[in-house]
Design a protein around this motif. Structure first.
Motif: not given
Ligand code: ADP
Ligand code: GLC
Length: 471
Positions: A17, A250, A328, A353, A355-356, A359, A363, A376, A381
């Motif tokens: 995360g 980003w 997920s 699941g 999936n970078e 994501s 966005y 939070e 995000n």
């Molecule tokens: P946390 O660390 O509490 O999960 P944040 O908002 O700080 O929340 O960061 C979440 C990060 O993880 C972001 O980069 C977000 O895009 C990514 N992310 C979360 N879930 C997924 C997913 N299923 N697939 C791809 N990226 C994810």
């Protein structure tokens, strides 16, 4: 300054995360400020370790209770991250694919911390500051100051950042012998509510404690899973420093994961191309406003409320919107989300699941991003969404409160106060009204893309904090 970051996650080496995003970017921006920043993390057997080459720079042993475990310190052969990255490779404990959720996580992360300090203890140079992140590194400040073996670090300032106080890593006193020997007089420094608690230990022992947003720091003094009193006691040495985002990774103008890159001048065409491709992939109608959610499917994120929201909105306002979920987490939430797909085919879809790439595409291609979080600490995000011209719909809490201002208060987002179906649906209705008002909608998108959330400010704030600790 010579800064050492110690963390369980760091993007791109291992990410669950936002912790990874922060530890992957903050040191880079500190290096740009002219400091030497290093990250030390465990060596997992995931994608990164399989697709990169490493050299061994040190080999040693870490004692965990009665066991003496061999470890290696690895360095990637090629590193263009902008800071030094070292891995602690501990066969038997970390040669697994995932970062967390193993039965022996306590043993794994204690050994990681011991091995890290054992290695640092052999180096000629003593760091100016050791910055630890979350409970997996929570014993470091204690060990640096109270374990005789590491007395060399007694005068080295330690900073501990709470990214998420929900996870505390506590365990019973029967495992006290896992920690390196120290005088029993100090037992209280590792304890909270009759358990050994690495998060509490860090809050007690670190020279400074930081949270990832100012509002979260206020909130945890009255709600943090039983640790409020401790936070109140240590409030004097605690600071809330809002996270930044890595504006190089980003960046909608250069992001290689997007269907089409776009900047301020090409925002409308660019976002349309990204939305079209996303809708095409998931069988959604690109003419309708696209509401999305990305994240861990857990109560903390308000994800348990999503199925009811999707059901109500799709059933009672059919054809007015699209909803796309990426995430997920808890099985019952995943199942409920999947279950709704057949009923609302064509207007709702979920990808269960991690999936970078997807994501990034979301966005960029979405119109609105939902973040109904109950808790939070910062949230990244919403900041990614802003940079990609996607309007955040957030529950006012923690970092969301600090980064999103409601459009009704001369702001740019949509905010609500409760993590409830009613509040979220009300916000969705407000968003649809905004979407129809094309002039304002375009204006807001342009505005939010220009908000500066880069790390420059926060990286300097951390350095200032470290410098204030110089003896
Ligand atoms: P946390 O660390 O509490 O999960 P944040 O908002 O700080 O929340 O960061 C979440 C990060 O993880 C972001 O980069 C977000 O895009 C990514 N992310 C979360 N879930 C997924 C997913 N299923 N697939 C791809 N990226 C994810
Ligand atoms: C945590 C928090 C999240 C924060 C991230 C990075 O995982 O849940 O709110 O953005 O850490 O600090």
């Amino acid at each position: 300054m010579d800064i050492i970051h110690i963390s369980a996650e760091c993007y791109p080496a291992a990410k669950v995360g936002g912790l990874a995003d922060v530890v992957g970017a903050l040191p880079k921006y500190q290096s740009l400020l002219g400091h030497s920043a290093t990250v030390i993390m465990p060596f997992y057997h995931g994608k990164f370790s399989k697709s990169n080459e490493f050299t061994v720079v040190f080999s040693g042993y870490a004692r965990l209770g009665h066991a003496n475990l061999a470890f290696n310190i690895l360095k990637p052969v090629n590193n263009n991250l902008g800071y030094d990255l070292f891995f602690v490779d501990i066969p038997g404990l970390f040669d697994r694919e995932n970062v967390y959720s193993y039965h022996d996580d306590t043993e794994r992360f204690i050994t990681f911390q011991i091995a890290t300090l054992n290695w640092l203890n052999t180096l000629e140079k003593t760091p100016d500051v050791v910055h630890c992140h979350d409970q997996h590194t929570g014993f470091i400040p204690f060990m640096m100051s109270k374990v005789r073996e590491y007395s060399r670090f007694e005068q080295v300032p330690s900073v501990f950042t709470i990214h998420n106080g929900q996870y505390q890593g506590q365990f019973g006193f029967d495992k006290l012998y896992f920690l390196p020997p120290f005088h029993s007089y100090f037992n209280g420094l590792v304890e909270w509510h009759n358990l050994i608690n690495p998060l509490a230990s860090a809050i007690k022992c670190a020279w400074r404690v930081t949270t990832v947003s100012p509002s979260y720091l206020d909130e945890i003094t009255y709600e943090m899973k039983g640790m409020e009193e401790l936070l109140r006691n240590e409030r004097g040495k605690s600071y809330g420093i809002l996270n930044g985002i890595d504006v190089e990774v980003w960046n909608p103008e250069t992001d290689p994961m997007l269907e089409q890159n776009f900047g301020l001048k090409t925002l409308e065409q660019g976002k349309k191309a990204c939305k079209d491709s996303l809708c095409n992939q998931f069988g959604l109608n690109p003419d309708k406003p696209l509401f999305t959610f990305i994240g861990r499917l857990v109560g903390e994120k308000g994800a348990d409320v999503l199925p009811e929201v999707i059901y109500n909105v799709s059933k009672y306002n059919p054809g007015e919107q699209n909803i796309l979920i990426l995430g997920s987490g808890e099985k019952h939430i995943e199942n409920s989300l999947l279950h709704l797909e057949s009923e609302f085919k064509g207007s709702y879809c979920s990808y269960i699941g991690y999936n970078e790439k997807l994501s990034h595409m979301i966005y960029a291609g979405a119109d609105f991003l939902l973040m109904p979080s109950r808790v939070e600490p910062c949230g990244l995000n919403q900041m990614y969404a802003l940079r990609y011209g996607t309007i955040p719909i957030v529950r006012r809490t923690g970092g969301l409160r600090d980064t999103v201002i409601d459009i009704g208060d001369d702001g740019f987002g949509i905010c609500h106060d409760q993590c409830s179906t009613f509040d979220i649906i009300h916000s969705i209705q407000r968003a649809k009204t905004l979407y129809k008002d094309k002039r304002t909608f375009k204006k807001v998108r342009k505005e939010i893309m220009q908000i500066d959330h880069s790390w420059n400010k926060a990286a300097a704030e951390y350095v200032e904090l470290y410098q204030s600790l110089k003896l």
